[in-house]
Design an enzyme around this catalytic site. Sequence first.
Site, PDB file in Angstrom:
ATOM      1  CB  CYS A  44      -0.868   0.022   1.242  1.00  0.00           C
ATOM      2  SG  CYS A  44      -1.770  -1.504   1.485  1.00  0.00           S
ATOM      3  NE  ARG A  72       4.703   1.406  -1.389  1.00  0.00           N
ATOM      4  CZ  ARG A  72       5.865   1.024  -0.887  1.00  0.00           C
ATOM      5  NH1 ARG A  72       6.969   1.440  -1.444  1.00  0.00           N
ATOM      6  NH2 ARG A  72       5.915   0.247   0.157  1.00  0.00           N
ATOM      7  CD1 TRP A  78      -1.945  -5.315  -4.086  1.00  0.00           C
ATOM      8  CD2 TRP A  78      -1.628  -6.388  -2.157  1.00  0.00           C
ATOM      9  NE1 TRP A  78      -1.689  -6.635  -4.371  1.00  0.00           N
ATOM     10  CE2 TRP A  78      -1.495  -7.315  -3.204  1.00  0.00           C
ATOM     11  CE3 TRP A  78      -1.476  -6.844  -0.847  1.00  0.00           C
ATOM     12  CZ2 TRP A  78      -1.207  -8.657  -2.999  1.00  0.00           C
ATOM     13  CZ3 TRP A  78      -1.192  -8.194  -0.628  1.00  0.00           C
ATOM     14  CH2 TRP A  78      -1.052  -9.073  -1.709  1.00  0.00           C
ATOM     15  CG  ASN A  97       1.494   1.435   3.785  1.00  0.00           C
ATOM     16  OD1 ASN A  97       0.326   1.640   3.475  1.00  0.00           O
ATOM     17  ND2 ASN A  97       2.524   1.936   3.120  1.00  0.00           N
ATOM     18  N   GLY A  98       0.924  -2.250   6.310  1.00  0.00           N
ATOM     19  CA  GLY A  98       1.381  -3.329   7.195  1.00  0.00           C
ATOM     20  C   GLY A  98       0.219  -4.188   7.654  1.00  0.00           C
ATOM     21  CD  GLU A 136      12.989 -12.460 -14.023  1.00  0.00           C
ATOM     22  OE1 GLU A 136      12.701 -13.165 -13.053  1.00  0.00           O
ATOM     23  OE2 GLU A 136      12.649 -11.269 -14.130  1.00  0.00           O
ATOM     24  CE  LYS A 149       9.605  -9.425 -15.127  1.00  0.00           C
ATOM     25  NZ  LYS A 149      10.411  -9.934 -14.110  1.00  0.00           N
ATOM     26  CD  GLU A 205       5.998 -10.198 -12.855  1.00  0.00           C
ATOM     27  OE1 GLU A 205       5.648  -9.735 -11.769  1.00  0.00           O
ATOM     28  OE2 GLU A 205       7.191 -10.261 -13.204  1.00  0.00           O
ATOM     29  CG  HIS A 228      12.807 -37.317 -16.024  1.00  0.00           C
ATOM     30  ND1 HIS A 228      13.118 -38.655 -16.006  1.00  0.00           N
ATOM     31  CD2 HIS A 228      13.909 -36.684 -16.483  1.00  0.00           C
ATOM     32  CE1 HIS A 228      14.367 -38.820 -16.427  1.00  0.00           C
ATOM     33  NE2 HIS A 228      14.862 -37.635 -16.727  1.00  0.00           N
ATOM     34  CE  LYS A 242       9.207  -2.347  -8.576  1.00  0.00           C
ATOM     35  NZ  LYS A 242       9.647  -3.379  -9.541  1.00  0.00           N
TER      36      LYS A 242
HETATM   37  C1  F6R Z   1       8.759  -9.909 -10.568  1.00  0.00           C
HETATM   38  C2  F6R Z   1       9.060  -9.093  -9.415  1.00  0.00           C
HETATM   39  C3  F6R Z   1       8.987  -9.724  -8.069  1.00  0.00           C
HETATM   40  C4  F6R Z   1      10.125  -9.192  -7.179  1.00  0.00           C
HETATM   41  C5  F6R Z   1       9.955  -9.751  -5.755  1.00  0.00           C
HETATM   42  C6  F6R Z   1      11.053  -9.276  -4.829  1.00  0.00           C
HETATM   43  O1  F6R Z   1       8.856  -9.179 -11.744  1.00  0.00           O
HETATM   44  O2  F6R Z   1       9.338  -7.931  -9.529  1.00  0.00           O
HETATM   45  O3  F6R Z   1       9.033 -11.110  -8.164  1.00  0.00           O
HETATM   46  O4  F6R Z   1      11.345  -9.574  -7.723  1.00  0.00           O
HETATM   47  O5  F6R Z   1       8.720  -9.363  -5.237  1.00  0.00           O
HETATM   48  O6  F6R Z   1      11.026  -7.884  -4.695  1.00  0.00           O
HETATM   49  P1  F6R Z   1      12.286  -7.098  -4.133  1.00  0.00           P
HETATM   50  O7  F6R Z   1      13.375  -7.248  -5.128  1.00  0.00           O
HETATM   51  O8  F6R Z   1      11.827  -5.694  -3.958  1.00  0.00           O
HETATM   52  O9  F6R Z   1      12.630  -7.760  -2.827  1.00  0.00           O
END
Ligand code: F6R
Length: 607
Positions: free
Chosen positions: A2, A27, A75, A101-102, A481, A485, A488, A504, A602
């Site tokens: 948030c 966020r 969020w 937040n939290g 990765e 991508k 998500e 397998h 984020k």
């Molecule tokens: C995927 C992505 C997330 C972050 C993860 C860790 O694109 O961005 O998987 O990598 O939430 O976030 P940080 O790096 O901020 O600890």
Amino acid sequence: MCGIVGYVGKSNAVPILLEGLSALEYRGYDSAGICVMKNGTPTTIKEKGRLSDLKQAIAATPAISSALGIGHTRWATHGAPSAHNAHPHSSENDFYTVVHNGIIENYISLKEMLLEQGVRFQSETDTEVIAHLLNHNHTGNPMETIFKTIRQLEGSYALGIICKAEPDTLYAIRCESPLIVGKCSHGTLLASDITALLPHTSQAYLLENHQLCVMNERDFFVYSEEQEQITPTPFPVDWTVESAQKQGYDHFMLKEIYEQATAVKQTVQCRLFEEGICFNELPQSNQWLMGFRSIQIAACGSAYHVALLGKDMLETYVRLPVSAEIASEYRYRNTLTNPQTLFIAISQSGETADTLAALRKAKKNGACCVAICNVMGSSLAREADYVLYTYAGPEISVATTKAYSAQLALLYLLTLSFSHRLGHLGQEEWEEILEQLKALPKQISRVIADTPRWVSYAEQFHNAKQFFFLGRGMDCFTGMEGALKLKEISYLPAESYPAGELKHGPISLIEEGTPVIVLSTDKRLFPKVLSNLREVQSRGAQVLLITNYPIGETDIAGEVYLLPDLHPLLMPSVSVLPLQAIAYHIAKVRGCDIDKPRNLAKSVTVE
Ligand code: F6R
């Protein structure tokens, strides 16, 4: 997750709060709200949905102008996304209003206690408990009341608080969730993230756990839990407003894809010298380095994929046992962590709750803790023994790209520096890699210039049922990765497998037309990967091969993308780029909200 903003000053708080919320929207964004104080009376407006919905609701109400207010983007954790669960939340008589937040872990017992006192709740949130508890505890002095109240809270919180009794004052307090205060020519500001302060100030003050900040239009004052005044140290912000804006790109993600060469350059160039690599941030003695018997790297999500790549490179070049740890698992696992462990936490935000908890656990077990993070002054940076910053600049898109690339570059530097210092790397190879590392940003730019190429690939496959990524060694982690991508931002199922593992079990999912992206950047393994490619192809897969091995499309009867031919250590920096671009274009063709994918935030500040 948030976002919090607050303002008290000579200007109208409403546009300032909305501007701050726009900067924080990435966020968390299932609902948003503001509360402003007007003639001693708080007015709250909140809406489900995007910030634009809140802006419409504000535009539809008689114009409000106020010198003080708080705002929030939410969020959802406790209670579905809805207007009544959106923040701010007030006590019954609007005496106290809070944004939070939290997570308050003991909110159920506190709520039961308040219900017994006859308090009526309007929402299902844990946050509303705080507003009522403040009211319940009110001593006549808000500062005293806030300190009394937080002693009853368990969990994490960053709080912006206003109280009818002091209508010209804004209060802020935190525990395990960041809060930043800033001062500008017309007032004082509060935010949970530095990006919201960038238009107003280049000096921030980071609140520590349990410090209370009392803000008025001229200044702010910080108090310890013992209610003693503290002089906070300013924290210079070297990010610019522009760096946190889209600057003509369709999406932040695209902008950040293009910024990767710069992110890598900035991360590398300050540590790479004529004579080699130097981390001024770390102890220089070889004694220090030789004291470690193992390395643990903990992270979440994409940063965990960097950890997996780091494990591979550190084991190869530093010759120590390395484990890559999912932070949320590490924190509860019976790990073998001791003073001879070098513990590395990787995080863009530096606020990821699980990564922070993993670091604290490692520290408690005596490990030497190094944080790799992008946000200066973040919790991880402050709690680690040593911090190595990636200089990627502000990353706004939920899906990471440039921070990932910068983390990877930093791990190359660390690997090479340790390996060289321990005498594991021959002079010739050392010089070759250093040369290529200097030229890496150029190579990255070259591959990124091909980004438009992936539009037609996206048009062809945007409706595929499922994607597969295959690779051996480091390519498998890069594939993970790529799959993340795609999942998500385009919501398409995608899996990455070690190429030899497919038969397998998962090969049963390959059907006529299934898109399979095969990565092969280690020439030693190319013949093996080619056999795996043929296995899926003969079962109908539509293959795209991404490789540095000079092979033609006719040789594999599929599409080939030829990468620059770099030292194997550096290949993950270029092989991930087409995968990011493919995910981006598929999401675009599918009409997805690329910068704000559904259900995601984020910075994941809850467990
Ligand atoms: C995927 C992505 C997330 C972050 C993860 C860790 O694109 O961005 O998987 O990598 O939430 O976030 P940080 O790096 O901020 O600890």
